[in-house]
Design a protein around this motif. Sequence first.
Motif, PDB file in Angstrom:
ATOM      1  N   ASN A  57       0.837  -1.205   0.000  1.00 30.58           N
ATOM      2  CA  ASN A  57       0.000   0.000   0.000  1.00 30.58           C
ATOM      3  C   ASN A  57       0.867   1.248   0.000  1.00 30.58           C
ATOM      4  O   ASN A  57       2.086   1.191   0.193  1.00 30.58           O
ATOM      5  CB  ASN A  57      -0.993   0.016   1.179  1.00 30.58           C
ATOM      6  CG  ASN A  57      -0.307  -0.012   2.529  1.00 30.58           C
ATOM      7  OD1 ASN A  57       0.481   0.870   2.855  1.00 30.58           O
ATOM      8  ND2 ASN A  57      -0.601  -1.026   3.323  1.00 30.58           N
ATOM      9  N   THR A  58       0.234   2.395  -0.219  1.00 32.15           N
ATOM     10  CA  THR A  58       0.960   3.650  -0.372  1.00 32.15           C
ATOM     11  C   THR A  58       1.631   4.095   0.912  1.00 32.15           C
ATOM     12  O   THR A  58       2.749   4.633   0.890  1.00 32.15           O
ATOM     13  CB  THR A  58       0.004   4.751  -0.860  1.00 32.15           C
ATOM     14  OG1 THR A  58      -0.739   4.270  -1.976  1.00 32.15           O
ATOM     15  CG2 THR A  58       0.754   5.999  -1.275  1.00 32.15           C
ATOM     16  N   THR A  84      -2.393  10.140   3.751  1.00 31.28           N
ATOM     17  CA  THR A  84      -1.457   9.023   3.663  1.00 31.28           C
ATOM     18  C   THR A  84      -0.031   9.481   3.928  1.00 31.28           C
ATOM     19  O   THR A  84       0.721   8.822   4.663  1.00 31.28           O
ATOM     20  CB  THR A  84      -1.544   8.370   2.268  1.00 31.28           C
ATOM     21  OG1 THR A  84      -2.889   7.950   2.042  1.00 31.28           O
ATOM     22  CG2 THR A  84      -0.632   7.170   2.173  1.00 31.28           C
ATOM     23  N   SER A 157       1.056   9.904  -5.800  1.00 29.38           N
ATOM     24  CA  SER A 157      -0.086   8.997  -5.687  1.00 29.38           C
ATOM     25  C   SER A 157      -1.095   9.171  -6.810  1.00 29.38           C
ATOM     26  O   SER A 157      -1.691   8.200  -7.284  1.00 29.38           O
ATOM     27  CB  SER A 157      -0.786   9.216  -4.333  1.00 29.38           C
ATOM     28  OG  SER A 157       0.064   8.939  -3.258  1.00 29.38           O
ATOM     29  N   SER A 179       0.529   5.463  -6.196  1.00 27.33           N
ATOM     30  CA  SER A 179      -0.540   4.674  -5.590  1.00 27.33           C
ATOM     31  C   SER A 179      -1.326   3.898  -6.644  1.00 27.33           C
ATOM     32  O   SER A 179      -1.583   4.405  -7.738  1.00 27.33           O
ATOM     33  CB  SER A 179      -1.486   5.598  -4.825  1.00 27.33           C
ATOM     34  OG  SER A 179      -2.615   4.888  -4.352  1.00 27.33           O
ATOM     35  N   ASP A 181      -4.443   2.457  -5.674  1.00 25.39           N
ATOM     36  CA  ASP A 181      -5.660   2.262  -4.896  1.00 25.39           C
ATOM     37  C   ASP A 181      -6.863   2.187  -5.837  1.00 25.39           C
ATOM     38  O   ASP A 181      -6.771   2.560  -7.010  1.00 25.39           O
ATOM     39  CB  ASP A 181      -5.817   3.436  -3.925  1.00 25.39           C
ATOM     40  CG  ASP A 181      -6.926   3.227  -2.920  1.00 25.39           C
ATOM     41  OD1 ASP A 181      -6.736   2.420  -2.001  1.00 25.39           O
ATOM     42  OD2 ASP A 181      -7.988   3.870  -3.067  1.00 25.39           O
ATOM     43  N   ALA A 192       0.929  -0.184  -4.292  1.00 27.51           N
ATOM     44  CA  ALA A 192       1.701   1.006  -4.673  1.00 27.51           C
ATOM     45  C   ALA A 192       3.057   0.547  -5.167  1.00 27.51           C
ATOM     46  O   ALA A 192       3.391  -0.641  -5.099  1.00 27.51           O
ATOM     47  CB  ALA A 192       1.856   1.949  -3.476  1.00 27.51           C
TER      48      ALA A 192
END
Length: 365
Positions: A57-58, A84, A157, A179, A181, A192
């Motif tokens: 994940n980021t 984030t 991101s 990212s 997501d 990510a």
Amino acid sequence: MMLHVGQLNVPSRDRYEAIMRGIFERRYYTNQGPLTRAFEERLQAVLNVKHAICVTNTTIGLMMASEALCISGRVIAPAIRNVTLAHALSWCRVEPAFADVDAVDGQLDVDALAVSIAKMGPVSAIVGANLWGDACDASALVELAREHKLPIMFDSSHAFGCVTAGQRIGGFGDAEVISFDAADIVNAGGGACVTTDDDELAARLRNIRSSYGAGRPVAVVKTSNGRMSEAQAALGLMSLDDYDANRERNQTLFEAYRSGLSATPGIRVVEPRRVDISNHQTLVCAVDEDVSGLSRDRLIARLAEHQIEAVAVRAFDSNERFAADIERSWLRLPLGAHVGVSDVERVCTLIGEAVARRCSTGSAA
């Protein structure tokens, strides 16, 4: 049904089942499996970088990049909020300080950042950001970082596929974090990647990513469980296949918003203006309450009454002049896989009607 903000790009069920069947047949679910390696190789080719290190994940990606760059103490970042980034810096016990942004596009202002560095004294790094399918002046930021002998990383991101100054986002500074997501144009189930052209930094990142490292062993102080799963990589590979079509759809929707809101007093679509190519994954509007007679928050509430999600843009530091203005007046509107041109036309009509009612009564709320 609620019309949501965010890309929400997912493959067809048939494609998803076929690629997941392969994962179960191989019985290889994580730890740099074949799909994760293939995803990294494709990202390296698309982004024109030597290394794309995929992570789960980021937040983990930003934490790993901070650790690999040995960032400590105080760093300077844009005053527009990315939760984030804030979480990642907090986990790394790094203190963020903030520089103001451009009033027109909301990107980090290089001149303001230079002034902030001069005023606040020693900082250990610069963290740039490329927001909403646009970009800051990355080249100027890198030059400033080199002048002050500071490491620089970018929170990119929102910026997969964007091109600025003839160069793809992903290859600027010491490292960039992108990212994947569900809200982003490339969806890898919340995954990510950290990109870099620095071989030594890449080796540190790969050894930080898991407790027993990967690739060439190098000494690191901390490790994590940041490995991307094969299921995430599978989604990412399919999303890369769909990228061009999704970007074209985003651009069509973006242009529909621009056209539909062009005659509405006090409503401005924030245009990507520092990129040669935008992914158009986010539609941001500025609301001038003095002209429209309607506050940004009241407009969000009005749209919610019609099952349309709109999200306020927030700032870290309301003491910065332009960031404070954005904090009060900017919002994001729906744009993505579940949005059609007819939906955009409906949103624009509702905004136009809300503004017209306020203008006719001469009151603001």
